[in-house]
Scaffold this active site. Structure first.
Site, PDB file in Angstrom:
ATOM      1  N   PRO A  68       0.790  -1.230   0.000  1.00 40.90           N
ATOM      2  CA  PRO A  68       0.000   0.000   0.000  1.00 40.90           C
ATOM      3  C   PRO A  68       0.820   1.278   0.000  1.00 40.90           C
ATOM      4  O   PRO A  68       1.831   1.386   0.687  1.00 40.90           O
ATOM      5  CB  PRO A  68      -0.830  -0.106   1.281  1.00 40.90           C
ATOM      6  N   ASN A  69       0.325   2.217  -0.794  1.00 39.51           N
ATOM      7  CA  ASN A  69       0.837   3.586  -0.902  1.00 39.51           C
ATOM      8  C   ASN A  69       2.120   3.708  -1.709  1.00 39.51           C
ATOM      9  O   ASN A  69       2.559   4.827  -1.986  1.00 39.51           O
ATOM     10  CB  ASN A  69       1.015   4.241   0.487  1.00 39.51           C
ATOM     11  N   ARG A  85       4.777  12.439  -2.485  1.00 39.37           N
ATOM     12  CA  ARG A  85       5.014  13.037  -1.161  1.00 39.37           C
ATOM     13  C   ARG A  85       6.200  12.334  -0.506  1.00 39.37           C
ATOM     14  O   ARG A  85       6.629  11.273  -0.940  1.00 39.37           O
ATOM     15  CB  ARG A  85       3.769  12.884  -0.276  1.00 39.37           C
ATOM     16  N   TYR A 100      11.456   8.558   0.652  1.00 39.52           N
ATOM     17  CA  TYR A 100      11.294   7.554  -0.409  1.00 39.52           C
ATOM     18  C   TYR A 100      11.859   7.981  -1.766  1.00 39.52           C
ATOM     19  O   TYR A 100      11.762   7.231  -2.732  1.00 39.52           O
ATOM     20  CB  TYR A 100       9.808   7.200  -0.556  1.00 39.52           C
ATOM     21  N   ASN A 143       7.774  -6.109  -1.252  1.00 45.43           N
ATOM     22  CA  ASN A 143       7.832  -4.962  -0.355  1.00 45.43           C
ATOM     23  C   ASN A 143       6.398  -4.776   0.122  1.00 45.43           C
ATOM     24  O   ASN A 143       5.593  -4.121  -0.556  1.00 45.43           O
ATOM     25  CB  ASN A 143       8.339  -3.715  -1.071  1.00 45.43           C
ATOM     26  N   ALA A 158       3.415  -0.968   4.562  1.00 49.71           N
ATOM     27  CA  ALA A 158       2.980  -0.961   5.970  1.00 49.71           C
ATOM     28  C   ALA A 158       2.525  -2.342   6.443  1.00 49.71           C
ATOM     29  O   ALA A 158       2.617  -2.661   7.643  1.00 49.71           O
ATOM     30  CB  ALA A 158       1.864   0.055   6.165  1.00 49.71           C
ATOM     31  N   GLU A 203      12.634 -10.042   0.726  1.00 55.05           N
ATOM     32  CA  GLU A 203      11.965  -8.808   1.175  1.00 55.05           C
ATOM     33  C   GLU A 203      12.798  -7.589   0.763  1.00 55.05           C
ATOM     34  O   GLU A 203      14.027  -7.619   0.861  1.00 55.05           O
ATOM     35  CB  GLU A 203      11.877  -8.877   2.708  1.00 55.05           C
ATOM     36  N   HIS A 213      12.872  -3.193   1.174  1.00 57.89           N
ATOM     37  CA  HIS A 213      12.335  -1.906   1.637  1.00 57.89           C
ATOM     38  C   HIS A 213      13.181  -0.778   1.087  1.00 57.89           C
ATOM     39  O   HIS A 213      14.421  -0.852   1.138  1.00 57.89           O
ATOM     40  CB  HIS A 213      12.308  -1.831   3.170  1.00 57.89           C
ATOM     41  N   ARG A 218      14.127   3.676  11.746  1.00 55.87           N
ATOM     42  CA  ARG A 218      12.896   4.466  11.836  1.00 55.87           C
ATOM     43  C   ARG A 218      12.128   4.116  13.118  1.00 55.87           C
ATOM     44  O   ARG A 218      12.713   3.666  14.078  1.00 55.87           O
ATOM     45  CB  ARG A 218      12.075   4.258  10.549  1.00 55.87           C
TER      46      ARG A 218
HETATM   47  O1  CA2 Z   1      10.709   1.596   3.019  1.00 58.31           O
HETATM   48  C1  CA2 Z   1       9.822   0.916   2.507  1.00 58.31           C
HETATM   49  O2  CA2 Z   1       9.918   0.417   1.387  1.00 58.31           O
HETATM   50  C2  CA2 Z   1       8.511   0.713   3.268  1.00 58.31           C
HETATM   51  O3  CA2 Z   1       8.040  -0.583   2.965  1.00 58.31           O
HETATM   52  C3  CA2 Z   1       7.552   1.767   2.758  1.00 58.31           C
HETATM   53  C4  CA2 Z   1       6.227   1.783   3.510  1.00 58.31           C
HETATM   54  C5  CA2 Z   1       6.445   1.802   5.021  1.00 58.31           C
HETATM   55  O4  CA2 Z   1       5.190   1.672   5.680  1.00 58.31           O
HETATM   56  C6  CA2 Z   1       7.369   0.691   5.474  1.00 58.31           C
HETATM   57  O5  CA2 Z   1       7.562   0.805   6.869  1.00 58.31           O
HETATM   58  C7  CA2 Z   1       8.701   0.798   4.776  1.00 58.31           C
HETATM   59  C8  CA2 Z   1       5.395   2.986   3.120  1.00 58.31           C
HETATM   60  C9  CA2 Z   1       5.173   3.140   1.647  1.00 58.31           C
HETATM   61  C10 CA2 Z   1       4.470   4.448   1.447  1.00 58.31           C
HETATM   62  O6  CA2 Z   1       5.067   5.115   0.375  1.00 58.31           O
HETATM   63  C11 CA2 Z   1       4.790   6.436   0.228  1.00 58.31           C
HETATM   64  C12 CA2 Z   1       5.250   7.020  -0.915  1.00 58.31           C
HETATM   65  C13 CA2 Z   1       5.022   8.355  -1.136  1.00 58.31           C
HETATM   66  C14 CA2 Z   1       4.324   9.108  -0.209  1.00 58.31           C
HETATM   67  C15 CA2 Z   1       3.865   8.531   0.931  1.00 58.31           C
HETATM   68  C16 CA2 Z   1       4.098   7.166   1.145  1.00 58.31           C
END
Ligand code: CA2
Length: 142
Positions: A9-10, A17, A22, A73, A76, A97, A99, A106
């Site tokens: 997700p996301n 953002r 990221y 990946n 969340a 996996e 990330h 974090r």
């Molecule tokens: O670092 C990673 O790849 C994560 O899997 C990314 C997840 C986070 O919840 C994990 O703890 C680590 C979040 C992805 C959300 O991506 C966004 C991208 C742009 C704006 C907001 C969120």
């Protein structure tokens, strides 16, 4: 060799953002990067993204008997989803996996990875490059 890459997700919001965490590249850029890395390594890849836990479980089950491995990946869901862990264990495909960010540096709630418990290894905090390393992990084995 055929690999399934699953993004949770996301991640489709990449580049829109939180560029400090990221990066500024978009999800389309990430898909392009993964396809390019796969071609480099001479393997086939299917890339899937979903914001829904059940859809990710369905896709993992779909991979059974069709794919040689999974790169995931779970975003969340990494830190919450026993359903995804169980699905990875159920299909028993080799799994890696990835990330983008260094989750180890974090928040405390990011310190548990359920999906990681079913994975052979993890590439964490390397940005897009983590996906290339994950693909290479499979090609080095094979
Ligand atoms: O670092 C990673 O790849 C994560 O899997 C990314 C997840 C986070 O919840 C994990 O703890 C680590 C979040 C992805 C959300 O991506 C966004 C991208 C742009 C704006 C907001 C969120």
């Amino acid at each position: 060799m055929k690999l399934l890459v699953i993004n949770g997700p996301n991640l489709n919001m990449l580049g829109i953002r939180e560029p400090d965490i990221y990066g500024s590249q978009t999800y389309a850029d990430l898909e392009g990067f993964i396809h390019h890395a796969a071609v480099e390594c001479g393997i086939q890849v299917e890339v899937f993204q979903s914001n829904h836990e059940g859809d990710i479980v369905d896709k993992i089950q779909w991979a059974y008997g069709k794919m040689d491995g999974i790169i995931i990946n779970p975003a969340a869901y990494t830190h919450t989803s026993i359903a995804i862990l169980d699905a990875l264990k159920a299909v028993s495909l080799p799994c890696v996996e990835v990330h983008l960010s260094d989750v180890r540096q974090r928040e405390p709630f990011r310190q548990v990875s359920y999906a990681g418990m079913a994975c052979e290894t993890s590439f964490i905090g390397l940005g897009f490059e983590g996906y290339r390393k994950a693909i290479q992990h499979f090609t080095k084995k094979g």
